[in-house]
Design a protein around this motif. Structure first.
Motif, PDB file in Angstrom:
ATOM      1  N   GLU A  55      42.409  40.672  31.412  1.00  0.00           N
ATOM      2  CA  GLU A  55      43.505  41.641  31.436  1.00  0.00           C
ATOM      3  C   GLU A  55      43.805  42.151  30.034  1.00  0.00           C
ATOM      4  O   GLU A  55      44.116  43.333  29.847  1.00  0.00           O
ATOM      5  CB  GLU A  55      44.757  41.009  32.039  1.00  0.00           C
ATOM      6  N   ILE A  56      43.729  41.253  29.048  1.00  0.00           N
ATOM      7  CA  ILE A  56      43.986  41.662  27.669  1.00  0.00           C
ATOM      8  C   ILE A  56      42.911  42.626  27.187  1.00  0.00           C
ATOM      9  O   ILE A  56      43.197  43.632  26.529  1.00  0.00           O
ATOM     10  CB  ILE A  56      44.083  40.422  26.759  1.00  0.00           C
ATOM     11  N   LEU A  57      41.655  42.333  27.528  1.00  0.00           N
ATOM     12  CA  LEU A  57      40.571  43.239  27.138  1.00  0.00           C
ATOM     13  C   LEU A  57      40.784  44.626  27.726  1.00  0.00           C
ATOM     14  O   LEU A  57      40.641  45.644  27.031  1.00  0.00           O
ATOM     15  CB  LEU A  57      39.220  42.683  27.592  1.00  0.00           C
ATOM     16  N   LYS A  58      41.135  44.666  28.991  1.00  0.00           N
ATOM     17  CA  LYS A  58      41.352  45.958  29.644  1.00  0.00           C
ATOM     18  C   LYS A  58      42.526  46.702  29.024  1.00  0.00           C
ATOM     19  O   LYS A  58      42.523  47.932  28.922  1.00  0.00           O
ATOM     20  CB  LYS A  58      41.578  45.750  31.139  1.00  0.00           C
ATOM     21  N   ALA A  59      43.561  45.950  28.590  1.00  0.00           N
ATOM     22  CA  ALA A  59      44.737  46.580  27.995  1.00  0.00           C
ATOM     23  C   ALA A  59      44.389  47.314  26.703  1.00  0.00           C
ATOM     24  O   ALA A  59      45.084  48.263  26.311  1.00  0.00           O
ATOM     25  CB  ALA A  59      45.809  45.530  27.733  1.00  0.00           C
ATOM     26  N   TYR A  60      43.325  46.877  26.024  1.00  0.00           N
ATOM     27  CA  TYR A  60      42.890  47.537  24.795  1.00  0.00           C
ATOM     28  C   TYR A  60      41.571  48.289  24.988  1.00  0.00           C
ATOM     29  O   TYR A  60      40.887  48.618  24.015  1.00  0.00           O
ATOM     30  CB  TYR A  60      42.799  46.521  23.653  1.00  0.00           C
ATOM     31  N   ASP A  61      41.245  48.572  26.238  1.00  0.00           N
ATOM     32  CA  ASP A  61      40.036  49.343  26.585  1.00  0.00           C
ATOM     33  C   ASP A  61      38.781  48.745  25.970  1.00  0.00           C
ATOM     34  O   ASP A  61      37.856  49.476  25.579  1.00  0.00           O
ATOM     35  CB  ASP A  61      40.190  50.807  26.161  1.00  0.00           C
ATOM     36  N   LEU A  62      38.755  47.426  25.876  1.00  0.00           N
ATOM     37  CA  LEU A  62      37.530  46.746  25.465  1.00  0.00           C
ATOM     38  C   LEU A  62      36.620  46.648  26.685  1.00  0.00           C
ATOM     39  O   LEU A  62      37.074  46.280  27.781  1.00  0.00           O
ATOM     40  CB  LEU A  62      37.843  45.365  24.907  1.00  0.00           C
ATOM     41  N   PRO A  63      35.349  46.972  26.534  1.00  0.00           N
ATOM     42  CA  PRO A  63      34.467  47.136  27.704  1.00  0.00           C
ATOM     43  C   PRO A  63      34.013  45.804  28.304  1.00  0.00           C
ATOM     44  O   PRO A  63      32.891  45.337  28.071  1.00  0.00           O
ATOM     45  CB  PRO A  63      33.279  47.914  27.133  1.00  0.00           C
ATOM     46  N   ALA A  64      34.876  45.190  29.083  1.00  0.00           N
ATOM     47  CA  ALA A  64      34.544  43.911  29.711  1.00  0.00           C
ATOM     48  C   ALA A  64      33.671  44.133  30.944  1.00  0.00           C
ATOM     49  O   ALA A  64      33.843  45.112  31.682  1.00  0.00           O
ATOM     50  CB  ALA A  64      35.823  43.177  30.101  1.00  0.00           C
ATOM     51  N   ALA A  65      32.733  43.219  31.157  1.00  0.00           N
ATOM     52  CA  ALA A  65      31.933  43.262  32.389  1.00  0.00           C
ATOM     53  C   ALA A  65      32.852  43.032  33.584  1.00  0.00           C
ATOM     54  O   ALA A  65      33.800  42.241  33.519  1.00  0.00           O
ATOM     55  CB  ALA A  65      30.849  42.186  32.338  1.00  0.00           C
ATOM     56  N   ARG A  66      32.592  43.733  34.683  1.00  0.00           N
ATOM     57  CA  ARG A  66      33.418  43.556  35.889  1.00  0.00           C
ATOM     58  C   ARG A  66      33.294  42.112  36.373  1.00  0.00           C
ATOM     59  O   ARG A  66      32.198  41.576  36.499  1.00  0.00           O
ATOM     60  CB  ARG A  66      32.976  44.518  36.974  1.00  0.00           C
ATOM     61  N   ALA A  67      34.439  41.511  36.627  1.00  0.00           N
ATOM     62  CA  ALA A  67      34.438  40.103  37.021  1.00  0.00           C
ATOM     63  C   ALA A  67      35.743  39.770  37.725  1.00  0.00           C
ATOM     64  O   ALA A  67      36.742  40.485  37.599  1.00  0.00           O
ATOM     65  CB  ALA A  67      34.261  39.206  35.802  1.00  0.00           C
ATOM     66  N   ARG A  73      47.954  48.670  25.565  1.00  0.00           N
ATOM     67  CA  ARG A  73      49.118  48.443  26.436  1.00  0.00           C
ATOM     68  C   ARG A  73      49.703  47.076  26.083  1.00  0.00           C
ATOM     69  O   ARG A  73      49.369  46.056  26.686  1.00  0.00           O
ATOM     70  CB  ARG A  73      48.687  48.528  27.900  1.00  0.00           C
ATOM     71  N   LYS A  74      50.609  47.114  25.128  1.00  0.00           N
ATOM     72  CA  LYS A  74      51.158  45.877  24.582  1.00  0.00           C
ATOM     73  C   LYS A  74      51.953  45.097  25.614  1.00  0.00           C
ATOM     74  O   LYS A  74      52.004  43.867  25.559  1.00  0.00           O
ATOM     75  CB  LYS A  74      52.022  46.188  23.362  1.00  0.00           C
ATOM     76  N   ASP A  75      52.590  45.807  26.552  1.00  0.00           N
ATOM     77  CA  ASP A  75      53.387  45.122  27.567  1.00  0.00           C
ATOM     78  C   ASP A  75      52.530  44.191  28.411  1.00  0.00           C
ATOM     79  O   ASP A  75      52.955  43.094  28.791  1.00  0.00           O
ATOM     80  CB  ASP A  75      54.113  46.136  28.458  1.00  0.00           C
ATOM     81  N   VAL A  76      51.286  44.629  28.692  1.00  0.00           N
ATOM     82  CA  VAL A  76      50.368  43.796  29.485  1.00  0.00           C
ATOM     83  C   VAL A  76      50.014  42.530  28.707  1.00  0.00           C
ATOM     84  O   VAL A  76      50.040  41.412  29.244  1.00  0.00           O
ATOM     85  CB  VAL A  76      49.087  44.584  29.837  1.00  0.00           C
ATOM     86  N   VAL A  77      49.702  42.691  27.419  1.00  0.00           N
ATOM     87  CA  VAL A  77      49.307  41.545  26.603  1.00  0.00           C
ATOM     88  C   VAL A  77      50.484  40.575  26.449  1.00  0.00           C
ATOM     89  O   VAL A  77      50.309  39.355  26.548  1.00  0.00           O
ATOM     90  CB  VAL A  77      48.789  42.004  25.227  1.00  0.00           C
ATOM     91  N   ARG A  78      51.677  41.109  26.232  1.00  0.00           N
ATOM     92  CA  ARG A  78      52.857  40.237  26.109  1.00  0.00           C
ATOM     93  C   ARG A  78      53.060  39.410  27.375  1.00  0.00           C
ATOM     94  O   ARG A  78      53.374  38.217  27.308  1.00  0.00           O
ATOM     95  CB  ARG A  78      54.102  41.084  25.837  1.00  0.00           C
ATOM     96  N   ARG A  79      52.888  40.061  28.523  1.00  0.00           N
ATOM     97  CA  ARG A  79      53.072  39.350  29.791  1.00  0.00           C
ATOM     98  C   ARG A  79      52.047  38.235  29.943  1.00  0.00           C
ATOM     99  O   ARG A  79      52.386  37.109  30.331  1.00  0.00           O
ATOM    100  CB  ARG A  79      52.963  40.326  30.969  1.00  0.00           C
ATOM    101  N   VAL A  80      50.791  38.511  29.622  1.00  0.00           N
ATOM    102  CA  VAL A  80      49.735  37.504  29.763  1.00  0.00           C
ATOM    103  C   VAL A  80      50.002  36.324  28.822  1.00  0.00           C
ATOM    104  O   VAL A  80      49.889  35.154  29.220  1.00  0.00           O
ATOM    105  CB  VAL A  80      48.352  38.121  29.475  1.00  0.00           C
ATOM    106  N   ILE A  81      50.376  36.618  27.585  1.00  0.00           N
ATOM    107  CA  ILE A  81      50.663  35.545  26.632  1.00  0.00           C
ATOM    108  C   ILE A  81      51.851  34.717  27.108  1.00  0.00           C
ATOM    109  O   ILE A  81      51.850  33.483  27.025  1.00  0.00           O
ATOM    110  CB  ILE A  81      50.912  36.129  25.227  1.00  0.00           C
TER     111      ILE A  81
END
Length: 698
Positions: A490-502, A464-472
């Motif tokens: 948020e960036i990790l989640k946008a690319y479905d990288l498995p981040a620990a819940r935090a 989800r590039k729109d999410v990453v653009r917004r964060v940057i």
């Protein structure tokens, strides 16, 4: 770009041709004549009516049109005016041999830029400046001031270093090694190694491509072209500037920055380029590839008249990807019948010190006919009974009738020279020592295996590039060069990288609320962009199991950081789910290389990376195979596979993280560096426990 005009020009002007022997302009013109050039050759000299029997033109404007190639042997400050004067002649290619450009300072850099602009705007293929020139043996072109012209061959060579070109050319002529093309690239103002790969890929005269590079300026284009040509022809490269001292010397040599050694190693590996580490090794490989067919398998047979050297050869084979061929029963029986009773009839086959041509011929014939043998090495040492020339004749006689590669090692020098010469004339590589032959055969086998595989397909995922653009954009607006962890999540989640819940907690009460939602146990760690390694700063508490422990940890961490790191801006603490026990810790990240872009890295956390330097590298984008090799490329990989009864780590989950991080790196060049570490992995899943994302300065 008119690369053909460099190698097969019909009309050539030598601007700055001289009547004085020893001057560069005289040498270039003389070299063209002595090479037997059959096109039209036009010397340009304002003070001469003729040079070396050719009509000389006193001004560029008087030259006939069109011109395929112009060789400029004039001082640096005369180059730009000369190029402009050549434009009306519809010039297609140029070689500039003079030095004093970007390698010499600001003024030279400016002039080189103007030269490059003129050539690019007018579609002129430019070699140089600061180069030796260009040779094409099939077209009898020697547009260089090189000392000599090689014989015709199927090896092409290009180099950034003109001096190395000159030395190698002189050596190759002495060794009777022929070339198809020989190019000194110099400063690569226009034509670079990528253009050379393109031209040589299509050249019917070239079977093997050799290159010496100090830097690759257009890395992504180079990678694409290298992947293409290595499917058709072997490319062998020698990289200069692999140490700090070498990099410094290379920078002053051509005025170019030298990239990361890890990036070049990854680039060569991923594209199928065979890397040589010495000039000697480069030509060892070149001989093998240019003279012999590729082996169809790894099984090597060795026939010898010397037991000791054969043992060394067998040792070298076992250390390589090759294997010692298990000879068939029929072969063993035939050898037993043909050879003396004391001969060694198993691989290596020892035909004894008193062997003659007949005995060698018999053994070589039997071994090459064995279906269990993929390649053969003939290893001969000088003995009182050895006739090197007759032994070579035996090899030539049999090798001409087989499609299997045959390598020779005639150890020694003076006595063995007649045999070595005969073998090379018959296109059979002959090496001084067995390890060289084994290494060359291994490279041929490795190349053949890669060539037989389907072309790799780059792995691709959608984020989800729109999410990453917004964060940057938000991080930029706040003047940040490091994205805070809560935003990085948020960036990790946008690319479905498995981040620990935090979640970020600004107060201890918020920390308790977050933990209640996530569930105990939790990890509490300081949230500050200035503190990258939180554990080292005493800013992490793990295994927090109760609200009381969490409140205490929050207050202790924030208070400790305020005292020990007053420069750090503290937003609070990240409260994160605690991973299960017995998970292994790895680090996955990337950093942008100046020449090739994102360089991915992988290793086991802690001493494996920090002390032992056990890190694997690959360039983005990656194929599934590349992601797999990145993880399997570390020396400690077996620890992930599971030892002493431990279950194996979920390697596929790590591969998926690599692919998604690679895609993120390709999609967002604004992200200069990323580190996911530790990434916790067990036999079920992998989860990113901590993240650092660095932005390029605006």
């Amino acid at each position: 770009m008119h690369l053909d005009a460099l190698f097969s020009p019909k009309t050539v002007a030598v601007v700055g041709a001289s009547r004085t022997s020893g001057k560069i302009g005289h040498t270039i013109l003389k070299n063209m004549i002595e090479a037997g050039y059959e096109g039209e050759l036009f010397p340009v000299n304002p003070k001469a009516d003729s040079i070396l029997g050719l009509k000389s033109y006193k001004d560029i404007s008087l030259l006939p049109s069109p011109l395929d190639l112009a060789v400029l042997a004039v001082p640096r400050d005369a180059v730009v005016p000369s190029l402009k004067a050549l434009l009306p002649h519809r010039l297609r290619a140029a070689v500039i041999v003079s030095a004093g450009y970007r390698e010499s300072g600001k003024e030279g850099w400016k002039i080189e830029g103007e030269v490059a602009r003129i050539c690019r705007d007018n579609d002129i293929a430019l070699i140089g400046p600061n180069c030796l020139g260009v040779l094409s043996t099939a077209d009898k072109v020697n547009a260089s001031f090189a000392p000599g012209f090689p014989g015709k061959g199927n090896i092409a060579f290009f180099s950034q270093s003109g001096a190395l070109c000159s030395a190698i050319l002189d050596w190759a002529i002495g060794e009777s090694i022929g070339f198809s093309k020989f190019v000194s690239l110099g400063n690569k103002a226009v034509v670079d190694e990528t253009h050379m790969l393109y031209a040589l890929a299509q050249d019917p005269e070239t079977k093997v491509v050799l290159g010496y590079v100090e830097n690759v300026e257009h890395g992504e284009a180079f990678l694409r072209m290298a992947r293409k040509i290595t499917r058709e022809k072997p490319v062998i490269m020698l990289k200069g500037g692999v140490t700090a001292a070498g990099a410094k010397a290379a920078s002053s040599h051509t005025g170019s920055m030298v990239g990361s050694e890890h990036a070049y190693e990854a680039a060569f590996s991923q594209t199928g380029i065979l890397r040589a580490h010495t000039v000697s090794e480069m030509f060892d490989l070149a001989q093998a590839f240019s003279m012999q067919p590729l082996p169809q398998g790894p099984r090597l047979a060795i026939v010898t008249n010397a037991g000791g050297p054969a043992i060394l050869a067998a040792d070298a084979a076992e250390k390589s990807l090759l294997t010692m061929a298990p000879l068939s029963a029929a072969t063993v029986e035939t050898l037993k019948a043909d050879l003396p009773a004391t001969a060694g009839i198993y691989n290596p086959v020892d035909i004894l010190a008193d062997a003659d041509k007949t005995r060698l011929l018999s053994a070589v014939t039997v071994l090459l006919n064995d279906p269990l043998v993929d390649s053969l090495m003939v290893l001969i040492a000088p003995t009182a009974f050895t006739d090197p020339e007759k032994m070579a004749q035996a090899v030539v006689e049999v090798a001409s009738k087989t499609l299997k590669p045959v390598m020779c090692c005639f150890m020694g020098k003076t006595r063995m020279e007649p045999g070595v010469k005969l073998l090379k004339q018959a296109n059979i590589p002959c090496y001084a020592f067995p390890e060289q032959a084994v290494h060359s055969l291994e490279a041929m086998y490795r190349y053949g295996v890669r060539k037989s595989r389907p072309s790799p397909v780059m792995a691709s995922v959608e984020g989800r590039k729109d999410v990453v653009r917004r964060v940057i954009k938000e991080a930029r607006a706040q003047g940040m060069t490091e994205i805070p962890e809560q935003m990085a999540q948020e960036i990790l989640k946008a690319y479905d990288l498995p981040a620990a819940r935090a979640a970020l907690a600004r107060t201890s009460d918020e920390a308790l609320a977050v933990a209640a939602k996530i569930g105990y146990p939790v990890v509490c760690k300081v949230a500050s962009p200035q503190i990258a390694h939180k554990a080292d700063a005493g800013a992490v508490a793990v295994g927090v199991t109760t609200p009381e422990e969490l409140r205490s940890a929050f207050l202790e961490i924030t208070g400790h950081v305020k005292i020990t790191r007053p420069d750090a801006h503290v937003s609070g603490c990240m409260i994160q789910e605690q991973a299960p026990d017995n998970m292994k810790e790895v680090v996955i990240g990337f950093r942008r290389d100046d020449h090739f872009g994102p360089l991915l890295r992988f290793g086991l956390s802690g001493i494996y990376v920090d002390v032992l330097g056990d890190i694997s590298y690959r360039l983005a984008p990656v194929s599934i195979h590349d992601a797999r090799q990145l993880i399997r490329g570390i020396d400690s990989y077996m620890l992930l596979k599971g030892v002493r009864g431990e279950p194996p780590a979920n390697i596929e989950a790590l591969e998926d993280i690599v692919i998604r991080l690679s895609q993120l790196a390709m999609d967002f060049p604004e992200i200069f560096e990323a580190e996911l570490g530790p990434v916790l992995v067990n036999n079920e899943r992998a989860v990113v426990a901590d993240t650092r994302l660095m932005l390029l300065p605006q």
